[in-house]
Write a protein that holds these residues in place. Structure first.
Motif, PDB file in Angstrom:
ATOM      1  N   GLY A 248     112.194  18.150  88.199  1.00 37.84           N
ATOM      2  CA  GLY A 248     110.694  17.971  88.033  1.00 37.84           C
ATOM      3  C   GLY A 248     110.131  19.178  88.953  1.00 37.84           C
ATOM      4  N   HIS A 249     110.746  19.685  89.824  1.00 33.08           N
ATOM      5  CA  HIS A 249     109.995  20.765  90.358  1.00 33.08           C
ATOM      6  C   HIS A 249     109.713  21.812  89.562  1.00 33.08           C
ATOM      7  CE1 HIS A 249     109.722  18.243  94.135  1.00 33.08           C
ATOM      8  NE2 HIS A 249     111.511  18.382  94.059  1.00 33.08           N
ATOM      9  N   LEU A 250     110.905  22.220  88.969  1.00 34.42           N
ATOM     10  CA  LEU A 250     110.782  23.406  87.763  1.00 34.42           C
ATOM     11  C   LEU A 250     109.860  23.073  86.836  1.00 34.42           C
ATOM     12  CD1 LEU A 250     113.880  24.982  86.258  1.00 34.42           C
ATOM     13  CD2 LEU A 250     111.940  24.458  84.777  1.00 34.42           C
ATOM     14  N   LEU A 251     109.594  21.687  86.299  1.00 34.79           N
ATOM     15  CA  LEU A 251     108.589  21.431  85.370  1.00 34.79           C
ATOM     16  C   LEU A 251     107.268  21.832  86.019  1.00 34.79           C
ATOM     17  CD1 LEU A 251     110.269  18.353  83.974  1.00 34.79           C
ATOM     18  CD2 LEU A 251     110.076  20.568  82.925  1.00 34.79           C
ATOM     19  N   ALA A 252     107.111  21.213  87.207  1.00 37.82           N
ATOM     20  CA  ALA A 252     105.698  21.222  87.864  1.00 37.82           C
ATOM     21  C   ALA A 252     105.365  22.895  87.852  1.00 37.82           C
ATOM     22  CB  ALA A 252     105.911  20.615  89.207  1.00 37.82           C
ATOM     23  N   ALA A 253     106.524  23.658  88.405  1.00 38.99           N
ATOM     24  CA  ALA A 253     106.198  25.160  88.639  1.00 38.99           C
ATOM     25  C   ALA A 253     105.826  25.989  87.398  1.00 38.99           C
ATOM     26  CB  ALA A 253     107.509  25.759  89.121  1.00 38.99           C
ATOM     27  N   SER A 254     106.356  25.189  86.183  1.00 38.96           N
ATOM     28  CA  SER A 254     106.237  25.928  84.931  1.00 38.96           C
ATOM     29  C   SER A 254     104.898  25.187  84.157  1.00 38.96           C
ATOM     30  CB  SER A 254     107.410  25.900  83.891  1.00 38.96           C
ATOM     31  OG  SER A 254     107.663  24.583  83.739  1.00 38.96           O
ATOM     32  N   ASN A 255     104.034  24.474  84.751  1.00 40.68           N
ATOM     33  CA  ASN A 255     103.068  23.853  84.275  1.00 40.68           C
ATOM     34  C   ASN A 255     102.072  24.993  84.275  1.00 40.68           C
ATOM     35  OD1 ASN A 255     100.216  22.302  84.379  1.00 40.68           O
ATOM     36  ND2 ASN A 255     101.625  20.791  83.850  1.00 40.68           N
ATOM     37  N   GLY A 256     100.975  24.869  83.110  1.00 42.88           N
ATOM     38  CA  GLY A 256     100.016  25.922  82.904  1.00 42.88           C
ATOM     39  C   GLY A 256      99.207  25.980  84.045  1.00 42.88           C
ATOM     40  N   THR A 257      98.478  24.622  84.439  1.00 38.85           N
ATOM     41  CA  THR A 257      97.787  24.496  85.592  1.00 38.85           C
ATOM     42  C   THR A 257      98.282  25.453  86.729  1.00 38.85           C
ATOM     43  OG1 THR A 257      97.154  22.217  84.666  1.00 38.85           O
ATOM     44  CG2 THR A 257      96.670  22.957  86.999  1.00 38.85           C
ATOM     45  N   ASN A 258      99.460  25.278  87.322  1.00 35.77           N
ATOM     46  CA  ASN A 258      99.784  25.994  88.377  1.00 35.77           C
ATOM     47  C   ASN A 258      99.986  27.604  88.119  1.00 35.77           C
ATOM     48  OD1 ASN A 258      99.814  23.681  90.018  1.00 35.77           O
ATOM     49  ND2 ASN A 258     101.893  23.277  89.090  1.00 35.77           N
ATOM     50  N   ILE A 259     100.176  27.841  86.865  1.00 32.44           N
ATOM     51  CA  ILE A 259     100.700  29.262  86.768  1.00 32.44           C
ATOM     52  C   ILE A 259      99.166  29.938  86.468  1.00 32.44           C
ATOM     53  CG2 ILE A 259     101.215  30.864  84.756  1.00 32.44           C
ATOM     54  CD1 ILE A 259     103.761  29.429  86.264  1.00 32.44           C
ATOM     55  N   ALA A 260      98.262  29.139  85.604  1.00 34.38           N
ATOM     56  CA  ALA A 260      96.902  29.954  85.756  1.00 34.38           C
ATOM     57  C   ALA A 260      96.340  30.120  87.111  1.00 34.38           C
ATOM     58  CB  ALA A 260      95.926  29.172  84.751  1.00 34.38           C
ATOM     59  N   ARG A 261      96.663  29.391  87.932  1.00 36.07           N
ATOM     60  CA  ARG A 261      95.955  29.486  89.345  1.00 36.07           C
ATOM     61  C   ARG A 261      96.682  30.384  90.196  1.00 36.07           C
ATOM     62  NH1 ARG A 261      95.758  23.124  90.762  1.00 36.07           N
ATOM     63  NH2 ARG A 261      93.684  22.575  89.448  1.00 36.07           N
ATOM     64  N   GLY A 262      98.040  30.925  89.588  1.00 36.75           N
ATOM     65  CA  GLY A 262      98.818  31.777  90.276  1.00 36.75           C
ATOM     66  C   GLY A 262      99.768  31.035  91.597  1.00 36.75           C
ATOM     67  N   ALA A 263      99.638  29.753  91.613  1.00 33.43           N
ATOM     68  CA  ALA A 263     100.143  28.900  92.658  1.00 33.43           C
ATOM     69  C   ALA A 263     101.514  28.541  92.243  1.00 33.43           C
ATOM     70  CB  ALA A 263      99.169  27.787  92.976  1.00 33.43           C
ATOM     71  N   SER A 264     102.306  29.389  91.838  1.00 33.18           N
ATOM     72  CA  SER A 264     103.666  28.599  91.267  1.00 33.18           C
ATOM     73  C   SER A 264     104.781  29.975  91.849  1.00 33.18           C
ATOM     74  CB  SER A 264     103.565  28.582  89.778  1.00 33.18           C
ATOM     75  OG  SER A 264     104.979  28.243  89.322  1.00 33.18           O
ATOM     76  N   TRP A 265     105.910  29.266  92.023  1.00 33.71           N
ATOM     77  CA  TRP A 265     106.995  30.040  92.421  1.00 33.71           C
ATOM     78  C   TRP A 265     107.617  30.777  91.259  1.00 33.71           C
ATOM     79  CZ3 TRP A 265     111.692  28.189  90.926  1.00 33.71           C
ATOM     80  CH2 TRP A 265     111.734  26.664  90.407  1.00 33.71           C
ATOM     81  N   LEU A 266     107.138  30.244  89.917  1.00 35.86           N
ATOM     82  CA  LEU A 266     107.577  30.731  88.676  1.00 35.86           C
ATOM     83  C   LEU A 266     106.783  31.836  87.922  1.00 35.86           C
ATOM     84  CD1 LEU A 266     109.526  27.938  87.232  1.00 35.86           C
ATOM     85  CD2 LEU A 266     110.577  29.572  88.213  1.00 35.86           C
ATOM     86  N   ARG A 267     105.618  31.911  88.678  1.00 40.10           N
ATOM     87  CA  ARG A 267     104.609  32.747  88.031  1.00 40.10           C
ATOM     88  C   ARG A 267     104.913  33.954  87.361  1.00 40.10           C
ATOM     89  NH1 ARG A 267     104.047  32.754  93.472  1.00 40.10           N
ATOM     90  NH2 ARG A 267     104.015  34.525  94.375  1.00 40.10           N
ATOM     91  N   ASP A 268     105.758  34.736  87.771  1.00 36.95           N
ATOM     92  CA  ASP A 268     106.390  36.213  87.505  1.00 36.95           C
ATOM     93  C   ASP A 268     107.704  35.862  86.652  1.00 36.95           C
ATOM     94  OD1 ASP A 268     104.129  37.222  88.291  1.00 36.95           O
ATOM     95  OD2 ASP A 268     105.164  37.389  90.215  1.00 36.95           O
TER      96      ASP A 268
END
Length: 448
Positions: A248-268
């Protein structure tokens, strides 16, 4: 009732147009739920609710506003539309909002094939009470169980309809059946508890109340005498009951909301390895009898199976239309919404590749470490992936659980943890999230 919901959403769209909206979408949800709680052989609480909620989103240029109500009178619908248009005119502009293109909308779906609703009649409250009592009695039949904290049974049915000014109109019905039991052993500071439960779309798929009660009691008794584990670096095996929280933490980090905000450890991390090379993480919204299955998303786009992670490599974000446009991508048809808010991306049925070893095999491989069966609280840094959670379970030595554990903390970094997970083969395939027990080497434990 479906015709009524269809008519309600169309009335909302018509009212929005009269009020001056450029575009709009509307949702109507009609629901019934029943819940029964028993304790010490008697009824403790019984609840039944019925109601309908309607929601309207209007767009004025690149501005939007949402309103909702549980009143479906024509005057209320007209007032909702006028208020929504007035609110939208004052809202900030967002260049990424907008309805789906008509050419992209879902068409000719087969709701019946998904089996989202149990055709059986709504269960009688007395039958739900009897099931809860049977689970409680099964748990209390075990020597050493001091009390059953709760035994609960429930049923729900929801009818959902979505319409939009781009021409989309569709709906479906969902049902859910549930039974759970929480058993306690010991008293005072020696008290330990555990649970079991089953939640299905079809009542006929449910496990028996006796099985649920016995399992809850067995798990609670295994926790008797729990104490803190050692402090240090040890392997941790996440039991299948809670392993989906790690994914679930991976799914949250790959959610477009967090990616678009730049607030994800998976953003890059797109097209980069995030899991072991032999593992994939897939989403399938068309699985039968699943609570998260659906023929179309909350923006009317057709849903389809997809690979989130393929052979260890991250392949897709989870996107709705607005976040896809912001990122210069296409929606993955993962929009979800309620009646009072605009769509946002959300993932449904997911499945992680299972391994070829049993949980017992992984326990033997870990030698000395911690088997985690429950978790409480969390401190997760969404930007760095630093991970810290309270945990309980069993201390393992020589591949065998030797005593129950409570009041400990496990810590690590999600990027590193997920790259070295080792899956067992024990995932329950009837769940919406099919994730087996997961072994993670070298985590930090804080105990004694």
């Amino acid at each position: 009732m479906a015709d009524t919901l269809d008519a309600l959403t169309q009335a909302l769209l018509d009212a929005a147009k009269r009020a001056g909206a450029d575009a709009a979408d509307a949702m109507a949800v009609d629901g019934t739920s029943v819940s029964i709680d028993v304790r010490q052989g008697t009824l403790e609480q019984a609840e039944r609710s019925e109601g309908i909620d309607i929601g309207l989103r209007v767009l004025i240029g690149q501005r939007q506003a949402c309103v909702s109500s549980s009143d479906v009178k024509p005057d209320t619908i007209a007032q909702m539309a006028e208020r929504a248009v007035a609110m939208a005119k004052e809202a900030p502009e967002d260049p990424h909002i907008g309805l789906a293109d008509a050419a992209d909308l879902a068409r000719d779906w087969d709701v019946a094939a998904l089996e989202l609703a149990d055709p059986a009649e709504e269960p009688d409250p007395a039958a739900l009470q009897e099931a809860a009592l049977r689970a409680e009695a099964a748990a209390q039949s075990h020597a050493g169980i001091s009390q059953v904290q709760s035994s609960s049974a429930g049923y729900g049915r929801r009818r959902i309809h979505l319409s939009a000014s781009n021409g989309f109109s569709g709906g479906y019905t969902r049902t859910d059946n549930g039974l759970s039991c929480v058993a306690i052993t010991g008293t005072g500071s020696e008290m330990e508890r555990d649970y079991d439960g089953d939640f299905r779309v079809f009542a006929s798929d449910m496990r028996s109340p006796e099985e649920i009660g016995h399992q809850a009691a067995t798990r609670a008794l295994e926790r008797a005498g729990a104490r803190k584990p050692k402090t240090g670096s040890f392997p941790v095996l996440f039991d299948e009951r809670i392993s989906s929280s790690l994914i679930g933490h991976l799914l949250a980090a790959s959610n477009g909301t967090n990616i678009a905000r730049g607030a994800s450890w998976l953003r890059d991390a797109m097209d980069q390895p995030v899991l072991p090379d032999v593992l994939s993480l897939t989403e399938n919204p068309h699985r039968k009898r699943m609570s998260s299955s659906k023929p179309f998303d909350a923006e009317g786009l057709p849903t389809a199976a997809r690979n989130i992670v393929e052979n260890g490599v991250l392949k897709q974000w989870t996107l709705d239309l607005a976040h896809a446009r912001k990122l210069g991508l296409h929606s993955t048809a993962n929009a979800a919404r309620g009646t009072s808010a605009p769509p946002s991306p959300s993932v449904g049925n997911v499945e992680l590749t299972q391994g070829d070893k049993t949980r017992e095999d992984l326990l033997k491989e870990m030698g000395t470490g911690l088997l985690v069966t429950s978790m409480i609280g969390s401190t997760i840094n969404p930007t760095t992936g630093d991970y810290s959670r309270g945990a309980a379970g069993f201390w393992v030595e020589n591949g065998e659980p030797i005593y129950a554990v409570n009041e400990c903390t496990i810590a690590g970094n999600l990027r590193d943890m997920l790259r070295r997970i080792i899956p067992a083969n024990d995932a329950r395939t009837y769940l919406s999230r099919v994730v087996p027990s997961l072994l993670v080497e070298g985590m930090t434990l804080a105990g004694d």
